[in-house]
Scaffold this motif. Structure first.
Motif, mmCIF file in Angstrom:
data_model
loop_
_atom_site.group_PDB
_atom_site.id
_atom_site.type_symbol
_atom_site.label_atom_id
_atom_site.label_comp_id
_atom_site.label_asym_id
_atom_site.label_seq_id
_atom_site.Cartn_x
_atom_site.Cartn_y
_atom_site.Cartn_z
ATOM 1 N N SER A 95 154.163 33.151 -23.072
ATOM 2 C CA SER A 95 153.633 33.740 -24.298
ATOM 3 C C SER A 95 154.408 33.154 -25.468
ATOM 4 C CB SER A 95 153.783 35.267 -24.271
ATOM 5 O OG SER A 95 153.452 35.837 -25.520
ATOM 6 N N VAL A 96 153.700 32.552 -26.408
ATOM 7 C CA VAL A 96 154.342 31.929 -27.567
ATOM 8 C C VAL A 96 153.941 32.685 -28.827
ATOM 9 C CG1 VAL A 96 154.646 29.821 -28.915
ATOM 10 C CG2 VAL A 96 154.299 29.674 -26.435
ATOM 11 N N CYS A 97 154.939 33.108 -29.598
ATOM 12 C CA CYS A 97 154.700 33.860 -30.828
ATOM 13 C C CYS A 97 155.193 33.057 -32.035
ATOM 14 C CB CYS A 97 155.426 35.207 -30.791
ATOM 15 S SG CYS A 97 154.926 36.244 -29.416
ATOM 16 N N SER A 98 154.673 33.397 -33.201
ATOM 17 C CA SER A 98 155.034 32.664 -34.412
ATOM 18 C C SER A 98 156.458 32.964 -34.868
ATOM 19 C CB SER A 98 154.048 32.985 -35.532
ATOM 20 O OG SER A 98 154.041 34.386 -35.798
ATOM 21 N N LYS A 99 156.939 34.186 -34.605
ATOM 22 C CA LYS A 99 158.268 34.582 -35.051
ATOM 23 C C LYS A 99 159.030 35.234 -33.911
ATOM 24 C CE LYS A 99 156.825 35.347 -39.850
ATOM 25 N NZ LYS A 99 156.763 36.317 -40.975
ATOM 26 N N VAL A 134 160.230 39.576 -13.749
ATOM 27 C CA VAL A 134 161.253 38.953 -14.587
ATOM 28 C C VAL A 134 160.672 38.754 -15.990
ATOM 29 C CG1 VAL A 134 162.823 37.005 -14.909
ATOM 30 C CG2 VAL A 134 162.244 37.756 -12.593
ATOM 31 N N VAL A 135 161.380 39.262 -16.985
ATOM 32 C CA VAL A 135 160.982 39.130 -18.384
ATOM 33 C C VAL A 135 162.003 38.223 -19.058
ATOM 34 C CG1 VAL A 135 160.575 40.346 -20.563
ATOM 35 C CG2 VAL A 135 159.935 41.430 -18.388
ATOM 36 N N VAL A 136 161.556 37.045 -19.491
ATOM 37 C CA VAL A 136 162.459 36.031 -20.026
ATOM 38 C C VAL A 136 162.211 35.891 -21.531
ATOM 39 C CG1 VAL A 136 163.387 33.716 -19.678
ATOM 40 C CG2 VAL A 136 162.114 34.832 -17.827
ATOM 41 N N THR A 137 163.223 36.186 -22.332
ATOM 42 C CA THR A 137 163.101 36.093 -23.789
ATOM 43 C C THR A 137 163.947 34.926 -24.271
ATOM 44 O OG1 THR A 137 162.914 38.515 -23.856
ATOM 45 C CG2 THR A 137 163.273 37.377 -25.946
ATOM 46 N N VAL A 138 163.279 33.940 -24.883
ATOM 47 C CA VAL A 138 163.990 32.722 -25.282
ATOM 48 C C VAL A 138 163.503 32.248 -26.656
ATOM 49 C CG1 VAL A 138 164.849 30.486 -24.488
ATOM 50 C CG2 VAL A 138 163.850 32.067 -22.836
ATOM 51 N N PRO A 139 164.120 32.706 -27.734
ATOM 52 C CA PRO A 139 163.787 32.165 -29.053
ATOM 53 C C PRO A 139 164.695 30.990 -29.433
ATOM 54 C CG PRO A 139 165.213 34.053 -29.312
ATOM 55 C CD PRO A 139 165.038 33.850 -27.817
ATOM 56 N N LEU A 162 158.400 33.211 -25.801
ATOM 57 C CA LEU A 162 158.993 32.169 -26.627
ATOM 58 C C LEU A 162 158.553 32.342 -28.075
ATOM 59 C CD1 LEU A 162 158.050 29.120 -24.339
ATOM 60 C CD2 LEU A 162 160.064 30.603 -24.136
ATOM 61 N N ASP A 163 159.338 31.785 -28.994
ATOM 62 C CA ASP A 163 158.847 31.652 -30.363
ATOM 63 C C ASP A 163 158.403 30.201 -30.558
ATOM 64 O OD1 ASP A 163 161.189 30.212 -30.714
ATOM 65 O OD2 ASP A 163 162.022 31.523 -32.259
ATOM 66 N N ASN A 175 159.585 27.855 -32.152
ATOM 67 C CA ASN A 175 160.679 26.886 -32.139
ATOM 68 C C ASN A 175 161.114 26.550 -30.714
ATOM 69 O OD1 ASN A 175 160.920 26.649 -34.994
ATOM 70 N ND2 ASN A 175 161.954 28.629 -35.037
ATOM 71 N N SER A 176 161.299 27.559 -29.893
ATOM 72 C CA SER A 176 161.723 27.284 -28.510
ATOM 73 C C SER A 176 160.600 26.631 -27.703
ATOM 74 C CB SER A 176 162.193 28.562 -27.819
ATOM 75 O OG SER A 176 161.168 29.533 -27.771
ATOM 76 N N ALA A 177 159.348 26.818 -28.132
ATOM 77 C CA ALA A 177 158.199 26.221 -27.442
ATOM 78 C C ALA A 177 157.812 24.860 -28.010
ATOM 79 C CB ALA A 177 157.008 27.164 -27.529
ATOM 80 N N SER A 178 158.560 24.350 -28.971
ATOM 81 C CA SER A 178 158.132 23.176 -29.737
ATOM 82 C C SER A 178 158.055 21.880 -28.931
ATOM 83 C CB SER A 178 159.064 22.981 -30.946
ATOM 84 O OG SER A 178 160.394 22.749 -30.515
#
Length: 248
Positions: free
Chosen positions: A4-8, A198-203, A238-239, A241-244
């Motif tokens: 899941s990719v978010c803008s912020k 598993v919930v992975v948060t990576v900004p 992901l945000d 930036n991390s998905a860039s």
């Protein structure tokens, strides 16, 4: 593995918290209790800050563990993960958790005995959800590359590589590289993978290369987070930036 990719990153943290909360609620409805694993570090700021505000959550049937702790660091040190979790999670809850099994890493040379203590507690428990991040070097928990994909011991003593230690310095937890401990107690890769979800948060942009390698690269110990490709119920939040660096 879902992505899941978010803008912020604030939205990334909110969605990760809400997804994890739904897993916790479902476990409590199913069996009357829930066992969870929490992570620390800068990547978890937004997720935890939202998780503790969810008024519909009843934490009284939740037992908590966390991923890791430095060896030889006192709890009052700014980088202590026990301190972090008490301040950012435990103290913020309207309803306290049933129990929190903190990793006590304060005594240098006693890492193995602390692992043994924790392993007796967690070994036969079903972990319903693990909230984790991914390090700049691709680690999960403190399993730096090349990570041990084979050990089934739940908690292990690990050596921290320089890239990991420099990340801790760069995030502002320590004043110099020499201050960053060289060993830690870490939840093992297999113990993390044993979690039902598993919930992975990576900004953040600084994680983009590790995220790309974990998602699109080969599964290998040199990229510890790549093993998450094998998990049947893993969501990466992901945000932009991390998905860039992702190809799609």
């Amino acid at each position: 593995m879902e992505v899941s990719v978010c803008s912020k990153k604030a939205l990334t943290g909110r969605l990760a918290a809400e997804h994890g909360a739904s897993v916790i609620q479902n476990a409590i409805r199913r069996k009357g209790e829930c066992n969870i694993i929490l992570a620390t570090g800068a990547s978890q700021f937004e997720m935890l800050s939202h998780l503790v505000t969810l008024e519909y959550m009843d934490w009284s049937n939740v037992t908590c563990f966390h991923l890791d702790e430095y060896i030889g660091l006192k709890e009052d040190h700014p980088a202590s993960f026990v301190k972090y979790l008490k301040e950012r999670f435990v103290s913020k809850l309207r309803v306290p958790v049933r129990q929190f099994h903190f990793v006590q890493g304060t005594a240098a040379g006693e890492g193995e005995s602390e692992c043994s203590r924790l392993n007796k507690i967690i070994r036969d428990l079903e972990i319903d959800v693990a909230f984790i991040g991914i390090g700049e070097n691709g680690h999960i928990a403190f399993n730096d590359p090349p990570a041990d994909f084979e050990t089934t011991e739940p908690f292990i003593v690990v050596n921290l590589d320089e890239a990991c230690r420099r990340q801790q310095l760069g995030e502002g937890w320590f004043n110099s590289l020499d201050d960053v401990p060289k060993q830690a107690i870490s939840m093992s890769v297999q113990q993390i993978m044993a979690s039902k979800a598993v919930v992975v948060t990576v900004p953040d942009k600084r994680k983009a290369e590790a995220v790309r390698d974990a998602i699109e690269g080969a599964m290998q110990p040199s990229v510890p987070a790549s093993i998450l490709q094998r998990h049947s119920n893993c969501v990466l939040f992901l945000d932009k930036n991390s998905a860039s660096l992702l190809s799609k």
